[in-house]
Design an enzyme around this catalytic site. Sequence first.
Site, PDB file in Angstrom:
ATOM      1  N   ARG A  46       0.816  -1.221   0.000  1.00 38.46           N
ATOM      2  CA  ARG A  46       0.000   0.000   0.000  1.00 38.46           C
ATOM      3  C   ARG A  46       0.846   1.265   0.000  1.00 38.46           C
ATOM      4  NH1 ARG A  46      -2.826  -0.871   5.493  1.00 38.46           N
ATOM      5  NH2 ARG A  46      -0.669  -1.461   5.871  1.00 38.46           N
ATOM      6  N   GLU A  59       6.341   7.087  11.954  1.00 42.65           N
ATOM      7  CA  GLU A  59       6.072   7.915  13.133  1.00 42.65           C
ATOM      8  C   GLU A  59       7.063   9.065  13.056  1.00 42.65           C
ATOM      9  OE1 GLU A  59       7.088   6.627  17.383  1.00 42.65           O
ATOM     10  OE2 GLU A  59       4.986   6.022  17.156  1.00 42.65           O
ATOM     11  N   ASN A  68       4.800  24.017  11.895  1.00 39.72           N
ATOM     12  CA  ASN A  68       4.733  24.942  10.763  1.00 39.72           C
ATOM     13  C   ASN A  68       4.848  24.150   9.470  1.00 39.72           C
ATOM     14  OD1 ASN A  68       4.689  27.129  12.560  1.00 39.72           O
ATOM     15  ND2 ASN A  68       6.913  27.246  12.577  1.00 39.72           N
ATOM     16  N   ARG A  84      14.842  30.536   2.297  1.00 42.91           N
ATOM     17  CA  ARG A  84      14.242  31.097   3.511  1.00 42.91           C
ATOM     18  C   ARG A  84      15.305  31.033   4.608  1.00 42.91           C
ATOM     19  NH1 ARG A  84       8.230  30.672   3.174  1.00 42.91           N
ATOM     20  NH2 ARG A  84       7.740  29.735   1.165  1.00 42.91           N
ATOM     21  N   HIS A  98      17.314  32.446   9.941  1.00 42.06           N
ATOM     22  CA  HIS A  98      16.420  32.950  10.986  1.00 42.06           C
ATOM     23  C   HIS A  98      16.768  32.395  12.364  1.00 42.06           C
ATOM     24  CE1 HIS A  98      13.336  33.031   7.470  1.00 42.06           C
ATOM     25  NE2 HIS A  98      14.090  34.124   7.460  1.00 42.06           N
ATOM     26  N   LYS A 104      14.245  23.535  16.363  1.00 39.45           N
ATOM     27  CA  LYS A 104      13.371  23.131  15.261  1.00 39.45           C
ATOM     28  C   LYS A 104      13.689  21.700  14.847  1.00 39.45           C
ATOM     29  CE  LYS A 104      13.042  27.815  13.397  1.00 39.45           C
ATOM     30  NZ  LYS A 104      13.425  28.703  12.285  1.00 39.45           N
ATOM     31  N   HIS A 129      18.952  29.157  11.267  1.00 37.03           N
ATOM     32  CA  HIS A 129      18.395  28.119  10.407  1.00 37.03           C
ATOM     33  C   HIS A 129      17.911  28.734   9.096  1.00 37.03           C
ATOM     34  CE1 HIS A 129      15.001  25.589   8.895  1.00 37.03           C
ATOM     35  NE2 HIS A 129      16.002  24.725   8.916  1.00 37.03           N
ATOM     36  N   TYR A 141       7.983  21.757   9.933  1.00 37.05           N
ATOM     37  CA  TYR A 141       8.903  21.751  11.059  1.00 37.05           C
ATOM     38  C   TYR A 141       8.181  22.061  12.354  1.00 37.05           C
ATOM     39  CZ  TYR A 141       9.279  26.801  10.056  1.00 37.05           C
ATOM     40  OH  TYR A 141       9.018  28.123   9.801  1.00 37.05           O
ATOM     41  N   ASP A 199      11.822  37.836  16.764  1.00 36.80           N
ATOM     42  CA  ASP A 199      12.202  37.366  15.439  1.00 36.80           C
ATOM     43  C   ASP A 199      13.433  38.125  14.949  1.00 36.80           C
ATOM     44  OD1 ASP A 199      11.829  35.892  13.032  1.00 36.80           O
ATOM     45  OD2 ASP A 199      10.901  37.649  12.124  1.00 36.80           O
ATOM     46  N   LYS A 246      12.054  40.602   3.608  1.00 33.91           N
ATOM     47  CA  LYS A 246      12.659  40.521   4.942  1.00 33.91           C
ATOM     48  C   LYS A 246      14.058  39.890   4.875  1.00 33.91           C
ATOM     49  CE  LYS A 246      12.032  37.539   8.894  1.00 33.91           C
ATOM     50  NZ  LYS A 246      11.127  36.652   9.613  1.00 33.91           N
ATOM     51  N   ASP A 247      14.194  38.788   4.135  1.00 38.62           N
ATOM     52  CA  ASP A 247      15.490  38.101   4.074  1.00 38.62           C
ATOM     53  C   ASP A 247      16.518  38.878   3.264  1.00 38.62           C
ATOM     54  OD1 ASP A 247      14.617  36.102   5.732  1.00 38.62           O
ATOM     55  OD2 ASP A 247      14.175  34.687   4.124  1.00 38.62           O
TER      56      ASP A 247
END
Length: 185
Positions: A23, A28, A48, A59, A62, A72, A119, A132, A143, A167-168
């Site tokens: 299948r 987990e 997230n 991205r 941060h 994370k 990260h 994450y 932030d 922002k980045d």
Amino acid sequence: MLVEQTTLPDVLILTPRRFGDARGWFVESHSDQAFDRAGIPTRFVQDNHSLSAQAGTLRGLHYQRPPMAQAKLVRCTKGAMRDIAVDFRRGSPHFGQWVAVELSAENGQQLLVPEGFLHGFVTLTDDCEVQYKCSAPYAPDCDAGIRWDDPTLAIDWGVTDPILSDKDRIQPLWADTISPFTVTP
């Protein structure tokens, strides 16, 4: 769950066991009990999920300042990405060093990025989905970030002209930032 060290001792690659049959498979993706058995004390409070439409979307880098610092647990659930963690803890023998790990839906690996690390990631495929877990909720007043192309860090992202958020694009440089994280040797 297979636990592997990276070149940064506190950043771990975790590979949950896949159980497959005709299948498909079952995994987990996270278990507090498995973390306890592996000696990982981190607990998560927020999940997230991001979609990046185009390959080359970057991205990062941060972090969240204390008291809302985040660990994370990052995984790619569709496509592939290059995940980056940078030691941002003053007093660490690895301060300013980075590690890159390819995470994909196919390899099922996850990267555990502890508190005190920057990260970021860049997508290697179109329609890349990243999920994450975070050990603290998002706190806009805590932030922060560092420029993805910082010359001091010299991170090999595998791209030269990434797709960035506004922002980045304007994050400060490493040399202009004092880390709020410290470790005692």
